[in-house]
Write a protein that holds these residues in place. Structure first.
Motif, short mmCIF file in Angstrom:
data_model
loop_
_atom_site.label_atom_id
_atom_site.label_comp_id
_atom_site.label_asym_id
_atom_site.label_seq_id
_atom_site.Cartn_x
_atom_site.Cartn_y
_atom_site.Cartn_z
N PHE A 99 43.05 33.99 44.06
CA PHE A 99 43.72 35.22 44.16
C PHE A 99 42.56 36.38 44.05
O PHE A 99 42.30 37.18 45.07
N SER A 100 41.47 36.22 43.17
CA SER A 100 40.29 37.04 42.70
C SER A 100 39.33 37.14 44.14
O SER A 100 39.04 38.18 44.32
N SER A 101 39.30 35.79 44.71
CA SER A 101 38.27 35.58 45.71
C SER A 101 38.84 36.32 46.97
O SER A 101 38.18 37.09 47.70
N VAL A 102 40.10 36.02 47.24
CA VAL A 102 40.81 36.60 48.46
C VAL A 102 40.74 38.11 48.36
O VAL A 102 40.65 38.80 49.38
N ALA A 103 41.41 38.67 47.08
CA ALA A 103 41.48 40.08 46.91
C ALA A 103 40.14 40.82 46.98
O ALA A 103 40.00 41.81 47.88
N VAL A 244 44.84 48.18 47.75
CA VAL A 244 45.14 48.10 46.31
C VAL A 244 46.68 47.41 46.07
O VAL A 244 47.04 46.87 45.14
N LEU A 245 47.24 47.52 47.25
CA LEU A 245 48.65 46.72 47.13
C LEU A 245 48.86 45.47 46.58
O LEU A 245 49.65 44.96 45.81
N PRO A 246 47.93 44.48 46.63
CA PRO A 246 47.86 43.09 46.23
C PRO A 246 48.00 43.18 44.53
O PRO A 246 48.84 42.46 44.24
N TYR A 247 47.16 44.13 43.97
CA TYR A 247 47.05 44.22 42.60
C TYR A 247 48.34 44.93 42.19
O TYR A 247 49.08 44.29 40.94
N LEU A 248 49.06 45.95 42.71
CA LEU A 248 50.27 46.30 42.51
C LEU A 248 51.59 45.25 42.42
O LEU A 248 52.20 45.22 41.75
N ILE A 268 48.10 35.81 46.12
CA ILE A 268 47.09 35.19 47.24
C ILE A 268 47.59 35.45 48.71
O ILE A 268 46.84 35.84 49.39
N ILE A 269 48.79 35.05 48.96
CA ILE A 269 49.51 35.37 50.27
C ILE A 269 49.46 36.82 50.66
O ILE A 269 49.20 37.19 51.82
N PHE A 270 49.85 37.48 49.65
CA PHE A 270 49.95 39.12 50.07
C PHE A 270 48.46 39.62 50.41
O PHE A 270 48.42 40.44 51.27
N ALA A 271 47.49 39.26 49.74
CA ALA A 271 46.33 39.81 49.84
C ALA A 271 45.77 39.37 51.17
O ALA A 271 45.04 39.78 51.98
#
Length: 442
Positions: A99-103, A244-248, A268-271
């Motif tokens: 998630f961190s990498s994709v974001a 910013v939405l993936p974190y939200l 992960i999918i959202f980002a």
């Protein structure tokens, strides 16, 4: 958690015939000496790779206790490394890394940093990081997932306003431990409640009033330290809110109470979808980022597995039993019983570097102490969670600090002095025991 607790009862419960063996702790001493001692001696904490130090300790443990054949000790090693809680942690590591990498690859980190820089003055950004980490961790129920997700943002904030990256990492770890200690979906909280036979809401109330002062003082300290940081903010910081939405999204789903595995997979999918729609990443780039995220967590995952194996070897040789017996025998009164519970779980956490496992290990004995000295169940559950979290948040070889140190490429030891909340958390716990706080009925 039910299966995990049953697993402990079947394999870890201490009987009168079991005797503690202080010599069984030698391998852990070897690990500490090699990992931290070499860094102090050379001034370079990367001189001795943590995996090398850990593997040396495992070899020492394997060649101890000649009464047990080598093959059996190997089985004990693999059993400890394959503990259900260890494997679950590895899965969280890998998903959080992905998630961190994709974001970061689709621009979420830069957008979030710039949003913060645009809204908050520089002297409140670190305070904001701390508060955000508190909110995310209490919502997600995982300190590790929180620190891995926020660490890249912390690095970006430090670069933009010209402050120590170790300071921002300390703020993130501090906030993560706040939520880890309170979240109703955290493994540590569930373990504390289950082992003490109390209700989650009662434990939360008892815990909250003890830790709140520590959190407030921590925010004030970060604010004072970064009071002059606003001088560095002299330009515009454009951002796209959609990034910013993936974190939200992760935060919202965590607040709803979705399992952390689903939260991270959804993140992960959202980002990835947002990155594809904004043309910041392509399909194959998305797959590459996933792989990089997994790869970035491989060393940490291996470290946790091997550490779990080492702990099992130490336990089989009587090291954990020695800690349990040495500390519990000092309880002479209600207040002494509470200090014994605090010291018990803290000592086990130092040896295991895992606050969930330390609570599960120390919990049944803590229950015996609380029953003997009339300590309320919600009180003993709170003490288990408070002192395990405070120790965990200060361990340079703990998963939380190792995670942020890896992202920031700095020594884990350099982050410890800035982990103000775990320090104040322990102090709050001690004050609560000394002054019988809180005194009102919860």
């Amino acid at each position: 958690m039910k299966n995990l607790f049953q697993y402990w009862k079947e394999d870890h419960i201490m009987t009168d015939q079991q005797k503690g063996n202080p010599l069984a702790l030698i391998p852990f001493g070897v690990f500490i000496l090699l990992f931290i001692g070499s860094g102090i001696a050379t001034g370079d904490f990367y001189q001795m790779p943590v995996l090398v130090a850990l593997f040396a300790a495992i070899l020492v443990a394997l060649f101890m206790n000649r009464k047990t054949d080598f093959q059996t000790k190997l089985q004990q090693l693999t059993k400890g490394g394959g503990h259900p809680d260890i494997i679950l942690m590895v899965i969280i590591f890998l998903l959080a890394g992905a998630f961190s990498s994709v974001a970061e690859g689709m621009g979420a980190v830069d957008a979030t940093v710039n949003l913060g820089l645009s809204i908050l003055p520089g002297n409140l950004l670190v305070v904001g990081l701390f508060i955000i980490a508190c909110f995310i961790s209490i919502s997600m129920g995982t300190s590790v997932g929180t620190v891995v997700a926020l660490a890249p943002i912390g690095v970006g904030v430090a670069d933009e306003i010209g402050i120590s990256v170790a300071l921002t990492m300390g703020a993130i770890v501090s906030g993560a431990m706040f939520g880890d200690n309170l979240s109703i979906i955290s493994d540590t909280t569930i373990a504390a409640v289950r082992t003490q036979g109390t209700k989650m809401k009662d434990k939360f109330k008892a815990n909250f009033f003890i830790v709140l002062p520590a959190a407030i003082i921590t925010a004030v300290i970060f604010g004072v330290i970064t009071a002059d940081a606003s001088q560095a903010l002299q330009e515009e910081y454009p951002f796209e809110i959609v990034k910013v939405l993936p974190y939200l999204g992760v935060l919202i789903f965590a607040v709803i109470g979705i399992n952390v595995i689903y939260v991270l997979m959804g993140g992960i999918i959202f980002a990835g979808v947002i990155g594809l729609l904004t043309n910041d990443i392509g399909l194959f780039n998305f797959v590459t980022l996933l792989g990089e995220g997994f790869q970035g967590m491989q060393n940490l995952s291996l470290l946790v597995i091997l550490l779990g194996g080492l702990v099992e070897l130490i336990r089989q040789n009587g090291g954990i039993d020695f800690l349990l017996q040495a500390i519990s025998r000092r309880a002479k009164s209600n207040r002494g019983g509470e200090f014994s519970i605090a010291g018990l779980v803290g000592a086990v956490n130092l040896s295991t570097a895992n606050n969930t496992i330390s609570i599960i290990t120390a919990g049944p004995l803590a229950k015996q102490i609380s029953d003997e000295y009339g300590i309320d169940a919600k009180r003993s559950a709170s003490l288990l969670d408070i002192f395990s979290s405070s120790v965990q948040g200060l361990l340079p070889y703990g998963a939380q600090i190792l995670s942020v140190a890896g992202v920031a490429s700095i020594s884990p030891v350099s982050i410890v002095p800035f982990c103000f909340y775990p320090i104040l958390l322990a102090l709050s716990g001690i004050i609560a025991i000394l002054f019988r706080f809180p005194k009102f009925t919860l």
